[in-house]
Design a protein around this motif. Sequence first.
Motif, PDB file in Angstrom:
ATOM      1  N   GLU A   1       0.490  -1.184  -0.085  1.00 42.04           N
ATOM      2  CA  GLU A   1      -0.062  -0.095  -0.070  1.00 42.04           C
ATOM      3  C   GLU A   1       0.743   1.328  -0.206  1.00 42.04           C
ATOM      4  O   GLU A   1       0.389   1.871  -0.322  1.00 42.04           O
ATOM      5  N   ILE A   2       2.195   1.293   0.620  1.00 42.06           N
ATOM      6  CA  ILE A   2       2.461   2.197   0.547  1.00 42.06           C
ATOM      7  C   ILE A   2       3.987   2.504   0.106  1.00 42.06           C
ATOM      8  O   ILE A   2       4.780   3.137   0.373  1.00 42.06           O
ATOM      9  N   GLY A   3       3.867   1.815   0.005  1.00 40.51           N
ATOM     10  CA  GLY A   3       5.359   1.050  -1.096  1.00 40.51           C
ATOM     11  C   GLY A   3       5.866   1.870  -1.956  1.00 40.51           C
ATOM     12  O   GLY A   3       7.263   0.924  -2.359  1.00 40.51           O
ATOM     13  N   GLY A   4       5.271   2.390  -2.687  1.00 35.45           N
ATOM     14  CA  GLY A   4       5.283   3.715  -3.399  1.00 35.45           C
ATOM     15  C   GLY A   4       5.020   2.368  -5.354  1.00 35.45           C
ATOM     16  O   GLY A   4       4.068   1.361  -5.454  1.00 35.45           O
ATOM     17  N   ASP A   5       4.702   3.132  -6.411  1.00 33.99           N
ATOM     18  CA  ASP A   5       4.584   2.882  -7.702  1.00 33.99           C
ATOM     19  C   ASP A   5       4.928   0.689  -8.048  1.00 33.99           C
ATOM     20  O   ASP A   5       4.572   0.539  -8.814  1.00 33.99           O
ATOM     21  N   GLN A   6       6.612   0.798  -7.660  1.00 37.30           N
ATOM     22  CA  GLN A   6       6.695  -0.609  -8.109  1.00 37.30           C
ATOM     23  C   GLN A   6       6.939  -1.512  -6.981  1.00 37.30           C
ATOM     24  O   GLN A   6       7.911  -2.738  -6.884  1.00 37.30           O
ATOM     25  N   ALA A   7       5.846  -1.194  -6.506  1.00 41.81           N
ATOM     26  CA  ALA A   7       6.325  -1.936  -4.603  1.00 41.81           C
ATOM     27  C   ALA A   7       5.864  -3.959  -4.655  1.00 41.81           C
ATOM     28  O   ALA A   7       6.563  -4.017  -4.869  1.00 41.81           O
ATOM     29  N   GLU A   8       4.919  -4.078  -5.688  1.00 38.87           N
ATOM     30  CA  GLU A   8       4.550  -5.495  -6.010  1.00 38.87           C
ATOM     31  C   GLU A   8       5.808  -5.912  -6.542  1.00 38.87           C
ATOM     32  O   GLU A   8       6.210  -6.593  -6.715  1.00 38.87           O
ATOM     33  N   GLU A   9       5.836  -4.895  -7.909  1.00 31.85           N
ATOM     34  CA  GLU A   9       7.169  -5.741  -9.407  1.00 31.85           C
ATOM     35  C   GLU A   9       8.436  -6.153  -8.097  1.00 31.85           C
ATOM     36  O   GLU A   9       9.008  -6.718  -8.006  1.00 31.85           O
ATOM     37  N   ILE A  10       9.065  -5.293  -7.216  1.00 27.18           N
ATOM     38  CA  ILE A  10      10.544  -5.551  -6.158  1.00 27.18           C
ATOM     39  C   ILE A  10       9.563  -6.024  -5.324  1.00 27.18           C
ATOM     40  O   ILE A  10      10.994  -6.647  -4.629  1.00 27.18           O
ATOM     41  N   LEU A  11       8.768  -6.166  -4.557  1.00 25.93           N
ATOM     42  CA  LEU A  11       8.625  -7.765  -4.001  1.00 25.93           C
ATOM     43  C   LEU A  11       8.917  -8.870  -4.727  1.00 25.93           C
ATOM     44  O   LEU A  11       9.577  -9.622  -3.905  1.00 25.93           O
ATOM     45  N   ASN A  12       7.850  -9.251  -5.119  1.00 28.59           N
ATOM     46  CA  ASN A  12       8.013 -10.558  -6.464  1.00 28.59           C
ATOM     47  C   ASN A  12       9.515 -10.744  -6.448  1.00 28.59           C
ATOM     48  O   ASN A  12       9.958 -11.849  -6.308  1.00 28.59           O
ATOM     49  N   GLN A  13      10.226  -9.609  -7.320  1.00 28.88           N
ATOM     50  CA  GLN A  13      11.655  -9.779  -7.516  1.00 28.88           C
ATOM     51  C   GLN A  13      12.509 -10.162  -6.282  1.00 28.88           C
ATOM     52  O   GLN A  13      13.202 -11.027  -6.930  1.00 28.88           O
ATOM     53  N   LEU A  14      12.199  -9.680  -5.576  1.00 27.49           N
ATOM     54  CA  LEU A  14      13.052 -10.667  -3.708  1.00 27.49           C
ATOM     55  C   LEU A  14      12.945 -11.594  -3.936  1.00 27.49           C
ATOM     56  O   LEU A  14      13.807 -11.973  -3.624  1.00 27.49           O
ATOM     57  N   LYS A  15      11.913 -11.862  -3.731  1.00 28.83           N
ATOM     58  CA  LYS A  15      11.627 -12.948  -3.117  1.00 28.83           C
ATOM     59  C   LYS A  15      12.211 -13.725  -4.217  1.00 28.83           C
ATOM     60  O   LYS A  15      12.425 -15.242  -4.266  1.00 28.83           O
ATOM     61  N   GLU A  16      11.688 -14.203  -6.042  1.00 28.69           N
ATOM     62  CA  GLU A  16      12.427 -14.458  -6.583  1.00 28.69           C
ATOM     63  C   GLU A  16      14.836 -14.199  -6.430  1.00 28.69           C
ATOM     64  O   GLU A  16      14.267 -15.630  -6.751  1.00 28.69           O
ATOM     65  N   ASP A  17      14.512 -13.530  -6.332  1.00 21.42           N
ATOM     66  CA  ASP A  17      16.274 -14.013  -6.093  1.00 21.42           C
ATOM     67  C   ASP A  17      16.464 -14.192  -4.974  1.00 21.42           C
ATOM     68  O   ASP A  17      17.296 -14.594  -5.263  1.00 21.42           O
ATOM     69  N   LEU A  18      15.438 -13.885  -3.509  1.00 20.95           N
ATOM     70  CA  LEU A  18      16.515 -14.725  -2.230  1.00 20.95           C
ATOM     71  C   LEU A  18      15.945 -15.860  -2.551  1.00 20.95           C
ATOM     72  O   LEU A  18      17.080 -17.045  -2.455  1.00 20.95           O
ATOM     73  N   GLU A  19      15.055 -16.849  -3.264  1.00 15.64           N
ATOM     74  CA  GLU A  19      14.383 -18.627  -3.765  1.00 15.64           C
ATOM     75  C   GLU A  19      15.854 -18.442  -4.551  1.00 15.64           C
ATOM     76  O   GLU A  19      16.763 -19.655  -4.448  1.00 15.64           O
ATOM     77  N   ALA A  20      15.996 -17.908  -4.861  1.00 18.26           N
ATOM     78  CA  ALA A  20      17.966 -18.532  -6.104  1.00 18.26           C
ATOM     79  C   ALA A  20      19.571 -18.417  -5.758  1.00 18.26           C
ATOM     80  O   ALA A  20      20.100 -19.316  -5.977  1.00 18.26           O
ATOM     81  N   ALA A  21      19.094 -17.276  -4.466  1.00 24.22           N
ATOM     82  CA  ALA A  21      19.948 -17.393  -4.036  1.00 24.22           C
ATOM     83  C   ALA A  21      20.401 -18.410  -2.705  1.00 24.22           C
ATOM     84  O   ALA A  21      21.095 -19.035  -2.670  1.00 24.22           O
ATOM     85  N   SER A  22      18.975 -18.938  -2.418  1.00 26.41           N
ATOM     86  CA  SER A  22      18.730 -20.289  -1.581  1.00 26.41           C
ATOM     87  C   SER A  22      19.670 -20.849  -2.106  1.00 26.41           C
ATOM     88  O   SER A  22      20.203 -22.783  -1.705  1.00 26.41           O
ATOM     89  N   GLY A  23      19.080 -21.114  -3.549  1.00 27.11           N
ATOM     90  CA  GLY A  23      19.796 -22.473  -4.156  1.00 27.11           C
ATOM     91  C   GLY A  23      21.201 -22.391  -4.533  1.00 27.11           C
ATOM     92  O   GLY A  23      21.965 -23.611  -4.560  1.00 27.11           O
ATOM     93  N   GLU A  24      22.084 -20.964  -5.201  1.00 27.41           N
ATOM     94  CA  GLU A  24      23.420 -20.580  -4.705  1.00 27.41           C
ATOM     95  C   GLU A  24      23.960 -21.642  -3.484  1.00 27.41           C
ATOM     96  O   GLU A  24      25.011 -21.732  -4.101  1.00 27.41           O
ATOM     97  N   SER A  25      22.894 -21.094  -2.269  1.00 26.52           N
ATOM     98  CA  SER A  25      23.985 -21.210  -1.306  1.00 26.52           C
ATOM     99  C   SER A  25      24.175 -22.934  -0.627  1.00 26.52           C
ATOM    100  O   SER A  25      24.974 -22.839  -0.365  1.00 26.52           O
TER     101      SER A  25
END
Length: 337
Positions: free
Chosen positions: A313-337
């Motif tokens: 709600e308060i995280g700006g115009d790209q809040a949803e895109e950034i949150l979703n991408q962060l979750k994808e990035d974290l999933e990728a990092a989990s696999g790499e580690s």
Amino acid sequence: MSYKSLLAASALALATSAGMAGADTWRYAFEEAMDEVQGVFAQKFKEEIEANSDHEIQLFPFGTLGESADVMEQAQSGILQFVDQSPGFTGALIPEAQVFFVPYLLPQDEDQLASFFENSVAINELFPPLYEEQGLKLLTMFPEGEVMMTTQEPVTSPEDLNEVKFRVMTNPLLVGSYQAFGATPTPLPWGEVYGALQTGIIQGQENPAFFIESTKMYEVTDHITRTGHNNFTTAVMANLDFYEGLSEEDKTLVQDAIDVAFDHIIEYQKGLTEESLAKIKEAKPSITITTLTEEQRQPFMDTADEVEAEFLEIGGDQAEEILNQLKEDLEAASGES
């Protein structure tokens, strides 16, 4: 620019006018002391720049140029060439950066964290244009350590935070997070926190262990609680006009120095949390240091969806895109580690 910032800028100009050779003298301010994590990063950056060029880096630790808001004004206006500041303070400028305060989003595993910050598409591709809109060039983000609560009374559940005035950075989502935890979030500039704990104006605050130890926050609190809810994140930025005015050679110089400093600070932090907690226990044997069990953490973890919804709600115009991408990035990092 605020009156405080003007005073700091005048002092800075006087301090650096002698021997200053145009863009060859670059000024870099950060939110911590020279021997704390941001200071260690800054010193490594300075070392790399000065070893590989004729440029000079002047470092300004916390308190030398005012509070965080003053320092950010100086970075945006070009008085400072480089600044290290947490999204906790830049959240008002860049609402999307508040995503780092969604509890239990970031992992505790250090290797996974390092991989995420180094390779994240959100950090390396989505955030830079948002920083540029504020006159800043995002150079890197890095983790500073597991965030822990320090309080006057023990904390094993959200009920224990009921009516506890808990210092938070001036960040709407961090305020929302501690409201969800059951506390009464109280935004305060960092320079006022020790005294506020000492006098009972507030009864708690959060920070990584190294910062609790170096700033002696343990002297004015009795309990440290490891809830596992977050890892402190910070961002290194350059003034955008300054950066864009650099030669390609100097841009490469800066980025190479950032990369070396990033690797250095990740290595430097290995074992730092436990070492800092041991120093705290030695300095104040009566303090309790509690790591909550998974069962005890669950009620805190249950608030994550509520805070995540608030971010959208308060995280700006790209809040949803950034949150979703962060979750994808974290999933990728989990696999790499």
